[in-house]
Motif scaffolding. Structure first.
Motif, PDB file in Angstrom:
ATOM      1  N   CYS A  48     -22.392 -60.288 -11.738  1.00 35.93           N
ATOM      2  CA  CYS A  48     -23.144 -60.249 -10.482  1.00 35.93           C
ATOM      3  C   CYS A  48     -22.669 -59.009  -9.725  1.00 35.93           C
ATOM      4  CB  CYS A  48     -22.861 -61.516  -9.665  1.00 35.93           C
ATOM      5  SG  CYS A  48     -23.442 -61.405  -7.961  1.00 35.93           S
ATOM      6  N   CYS A  51     -20.704 -60.192  -6.173  1.00 39.52           N
ATOM      7  CA  CYS A  51     -19.359 -60.793  -6.121  1.00 39.52           C
ATOM      8  C   CYS A  51     -18.466 -60.368  -7.286  1.00 39.52           C
ATOM      9  CB  CYS A  51     -19.447 -62.315  -6.049  1.00 39.52           C
ATOM     10  SG  CYS A  51     -20.109 -63.089  -7.546  1.00 39.52           S
ATOM     11  N   CYS A  58     -20.692 -66.976 -10.522  1.00 34.20           N
ATOM     12  CA  CYS A  58     -21.180 -66.339  -9.292  1.00 34.20           C
ATOM     13  C   CYS A  58     -21.187 -67.348  -8.143  1.00 34.20           C
ATOM     14  CB  CYS A  58     -22.586 -65.794  -9.520  1.00 34.20           C
ATOM     15  SG  CYS A  58     -23.401 -65.278  -7.997  1.00 34.20           S
ATOM     16  N   VAL A  59     -20.650 -66.919  -7.003  1.00 32.15           N
ATOM     17  CA  VAL A  59     -20.535 -67.834  -5.855  1.00 32.15           C
ATOM     18  C   VAL A  59     -21.439 -67.401  -4.705  1.00 32.15           C
ATOM     19  CG1 VAL A  59     -18.190 -68.584  -6.369  1.00 32.15           C
ATOM     20  CG2 VAL A  59     -18.545 -66.494  -5.026  1.00 32.15           C
ATOM     21  N   CYS A  60     -22.280 -66.399  -4.954  1.00 30.35           N
ATOM     22  CA  CYS A  60     -23.043 -65.796  -3.857  1.00 30.35           C
ATOM     23  C   CYS A  60     -23.989 -66.771  -3.148  1.00 30.35           C
ATOM     24  CB  CYS A  60     -23.812 -64.595  -4.355  1.00 30.35           C
ATOM     25  SG  CYS A  60     -22.727 -63.262  -4.866  1.00 30.35           S
TER      26      CYS A  60
HETATM   27 ZN   LIG Z   1     -22.417 -63.312  -7.147  1.00 30.20          ZN
END
Ligand SMILES: [Zn+2]
Ligand SMILES: [Zn+2]
Length: 239
Positions: A48, A51, A58-60
């Protein structure tokens, strides 16, 4: 352990240890042995771009990472962790140009022709700096600066000397709180409208980079993009 000038010169003449297996010696301008050459766990555009994590990590969607983007060339596998460990803790400063070259390539691929005002780096705990004699993120920043033609600016972010080792914090909340305690920015800092490339060695939860980027924004920075050497990945079991 401080590396003297003569040690540095000797390390340029004599063979290095392979970055991944560290058992094979390689010529001074090479960083991987023939056996490991194809084993380098490159992220190759699979992360990603916001991030710096693999798609499954991915934590977006849940939370903004606190920085504007991330360029990271390597996955933090066991072998990469050992290589970066010897770069950080065992005086193997000669890995800085190798890692910086990979990072420069990743920065070019990820950010294209973005015009960065300056490069800066995550500062090291003052006691660790005294003990080791060098700051690994500064070494990376200096090498990147030469490769990308962007000046290094530093001294505004500082490590407070408070908080514990980030690696020992359990879970994202503990890491965020520890990063909040560990980093500060000098009061008279003015970064109005400037775009920075922030250098760190390993991207884990992004708490450290997020904290540093947040502090820089408070002082007017327009954007802060991260460049790290390696990113942790669930697949590789190092968290
Ligand atoms: Zn991300
Ligand atoms: Zn090797």
């Amino acid at each position: 352990m401080k590396t003297t000038l003569s040690e540095r010169l000797l390390s340029l003449i004599f063979p290095h240890k392979c970055f991944l297996c560290r058992s094979e010696s390689v010529p001074a301008d090479v960083w991987l042995c023939d056996r490991c050459l194809s084993e380098l766990p490159l992220t190759s555009g699979a992360l990603c771009r916001r991030c710096g994590k693999a798609p499954e990590d991915c934590v977006c969607k849940e939370d903004s990472p606190g920085f504007d983007g991330a360029a990271v060339p390597l996955f933090y596998t066991d072998a990469v962790a050992r290589g970066i460990g010897s770069f950080k803790y065992q005086g193997k400063r000669y890995y800085a140009p190798f890692l910086a070259e990979l990072m420069a390539q990743s920065v070019r691929e990820t950010y294209g022709d973005m015009q960065f005002s300056a490069i800066t780096y995550v500062p090291l705990h003052p006691a660790k700096l005294r003990r080791r004699g060098y700051c690994q993120t500064r070494l990376l920043a200096d090498e990147l600066s030469a490769l990308l033609g962007i000046p290094v600016e530093s001294g505004f972010l500082r490590h407070t000397g408070k908080g514990g080792a980030q690696m020992e914090q359990k879970g994202p909340e503990a890491r965020k709180e520890n990063a909040r305690l560990s980093f500060a920015i000098r009061k008279d800092t003015k970064l109005q409208g400037r775009i920075f490339l922030l250098v760190d060695d390993v991207l884990t939860t992004g708490a450290t980079a997020g904290r540093c980027a947040g502090l820089m924004r408070q002082k007017g920075a327009q954007a802060v993009y991260l460049a790290a050497a390696a990113t942790t990945c669930y697949r590789h079991r190092i968290q």
